[in-house]
Scaffold this motif. Structure first.
Motif, mmCIF file in Angstrom:
data_model
loop_
_atom_site.group_PDB
_atom_site.id
_atom_site.type_symbol
_atom_site.label_atom_id
_atom_site.label_comp_id
_atom_site.label_asym_id
_atom_site.label_seq_id
_atom_site.Cartn_x
_atom_site.Cartn_y
_atom_site.Cartn_z
ATOM 1 N N THR A 218 0.830 -1.204 0.000
ATOM 2 C CA THR A 218 0.000 0.000 0.000
ATOM 3 C C THR A 218 0.862 1.251 0.000
ATOM 4 O O THR A 218 1.844 1.342 0.747
ATOM 5 C CB THR A 218 -0.928 0.002 1.234
ATOM 6 N N THR B 66 -5.499 3.979 8.559
ATOM 7 C CA THR B 66 -5.389 3.169 9.769
ATOM 8 C C THR B 66 -5.533 1.701 9.404
ATOM 9 O O THR B 66 -6.503 1.312 8.743
ATOM 10 C CB THR B 66 -6.472 3.557 10.787
ATOM 11 N N HIS B 67 -4.562 0.899 9.825
ATOM 12 C CA HIS B 67 -4.539 -0.540 9.537
ATOM 13 C C HIS B 67 -4.554 -1.322 10.845
ATOM 14 O O HIS B 67 -3.807 -1.018 11.774
ATOM 15 C CB HIS B 67 -3.272 -0.893 8.743
ATOM 16 N N ARG B 68 -5.400 -2.349 10.907
ATOM 17 C CA ARG B 68 -5.401 -3.302 12.014
ATOM 18 C C ARG B 68 -5.593 -4.690 11.430
ATOM 19 O O ARG B 68 -6.388 -4.869 10.486
ATOM 20 C CB ARG B 68 -6.535 -3.011 13.009
ATOM 21 N N ASP B 69 -4.876 -5.678 11.957
ATOM 22 C CA ASP B 69 -5.052 -7.036 11.434
ATOM 23 C C ASP B 69 -5.123 -8.058 12.560
ATOM 24 O O ASP B 69 -4.840 -7.759 13.728
ATOM 25 C CB ASP B 69 -3.960 -7.387 10.413
ATOM 26 N N GLU C 124 -1.140 -2.942 14.336
ATOM 27 C CA GLU C 124 -1.953 -1.737 14.179
ATOM 28 C C GLU C 124 -1.021 -0.579 13.866
ATOM 29 O O GLU C 124 -0.016 -0.383 14.558
ATOM 30 C CB GLU C 124 -2.769 -1.448 15.438
ATOM 31 N N GLN D 14 3.763 0.128 3.021
ATOM 32 C CA GLN D 14 3.204 -0.899 3.906
ATOM 33 C C GLN D 14 3.044 -2.204 3.137
ATOM 34 O O GLN D 14 2.580 -2.190 1.990
ATOM 35 C CB GLN D 14 1.839 -0.468 4.448
ATOM 36 N N HIS E 107 -7.996 -8.246 8.081
ATOM 37 C CA HIS E 107 -7.595 -6.890 8.455
ATOM 38 C C HIS E 107 -8.705 -5.878 8.219
ATOM 39 O O HIS E 107 -9.707 -6.150 7.557
ATOM 40 C CB HIS E 107 -6.299 -6.476 7.748
ATOM 41 N N GLU F 205 -9.191 -1.631 7.247
ATOM 42 C CA GLU F 205 -8.557 -0.434 6.698
ATOM 43 C C GLU F 205 -9.562 0.703 6.776
ATOM 44 O O GLU F 205 -10.665 0.595 6.242
ATOM 45 C CB GLU F 205 -8.137 -0.659 5.248
ATOM 46 N N GLN G 251 -3.286 0.589 -3.737
ATOM 47 C CA GLN G 251 -2.981 -0.714 -3.152
ATOM 48 C C GLN G 251 -2.750 -1.728 -4.273
ATOM 49 O O GLN G 251 -3.565 -1.873 -5.176
ATOM 50 C CB GLN G 251 -4.117 -1.194 -2.254
ATOM 51 N N TYR H 235 3.952 -8.724 8.541
ATOM 52 C CA TYR H 235 3.590 -7.330 8.305
ATOM 53 C C TYR H 235 4.844 -6.470 8.414
ATOM 54 O O TYR H 235 5.714 -6.718 9.261
ATOM 55 C CB TYR H 235 2.562 -6.866 9.347
#
Length: 222
Positions: A71, A79-82, A87, A96, A106, A108, A120, A134
């Motif tokens: 990305t 904001t990314h969380r998986d 995070e 990324q 995840h 986004e 992306q 990651y």
């Protein structure tokens, strides 16, 4: 010199997303409900999506597997969380990568107050399976290559001033995405959102007609 260069214009991209939810998407390859058997991949690249998220908009938790997801934020903050516990907030200049491997989920989102635009790119791995991983590189320097060995690929980010030239990698497959500005490539003019799919690139240069930003994928296999 190139064996084949296939230029795809921004207006040719398939429009997706959910405008009512503040999500606008442009897809360079077959994606979701859009299926074109002649446009499934180029080299290792299987998706190049331009995403625009309004403040508060985002993609809820969803799964990925057997995909290298890279990305590049153009403006705003992502904001990314998986599900592996990572995070982070991704900003312009950061690279990324989420290696989904055997499977990961995840989220986004644009949790900021300004519009978010990002590109992306999904790449097919050389081998399926493995453990998810990651990585984020903050403020990658211009011309510093970013390797994705799992896909046999290398990303080159180039930010050019007007009149500046840059070499295009010599490689069996090169995918060039113009993020902003205008460049001339082997006699073709590329503008924002345009892309070139180059087979057997050799001794090729891009010339910026205005301040420009390019993402170039150097790939060994197709």
């Amino acid at each position: 010199m190139v064996d084949v260069m296939d230029v795809r214009r921004a207006e040719e991209r398939y429009r997706g997303g959910d405008p009512a939810a503040g999500i606008s998407s442009l897809h360079a390859f077959s994606f979701g409900p859009h299926y074109d058997p002649d446009n499934l991949r180029f080299g290792a690249v299987i998706a190049c999506n331009e995403e625009a998220l309004a403040p508060g908009a985002g993609f809820d938790e969803h799964p990925h597997s057997h995909t290298e997801i890279v990305t590049w934020v153009v403006e705003g903050e992502l904001t990314h969380r998986d599900s592996a516990g990572h995070e982070s907030v991704v900003r312009p200049g950061d690279v990324q990568r989420l290696s989904s491997a055997g499977g990961v989920r995840h989220v986004e989102r644009n949790d900021g107050s300004e519009p978010l635009v990002f590109v992306q790119m999904w790449l097919a791995p050389l081998e399926p399976g493995g453990d998810p991983s990651y990585e984020i590189v903050r403020g990658i320097a211009d011309s510093t290559p970013y390797a994705v060995p799992e896909a046999g690929a290398m990303l080159h980010v180039r930010r050019l001033t007007a009149g500046e030239r840059t070499a295009v990698p010599d490689a069996p497959f090169v995918y060039v995405h113009c993020v902003r500005g205008e460049v001339r490539l082997d006699g073709e003019e590329l503008g924002p959102g345009d892309a070139a799919r180059i087979t057997e690139s050799k001794d090729l240069e891009a010339l910026a007609g205005s301040p420009a930003e390019l993402l170039l994928w150097e790939m060994t296999v197709g």
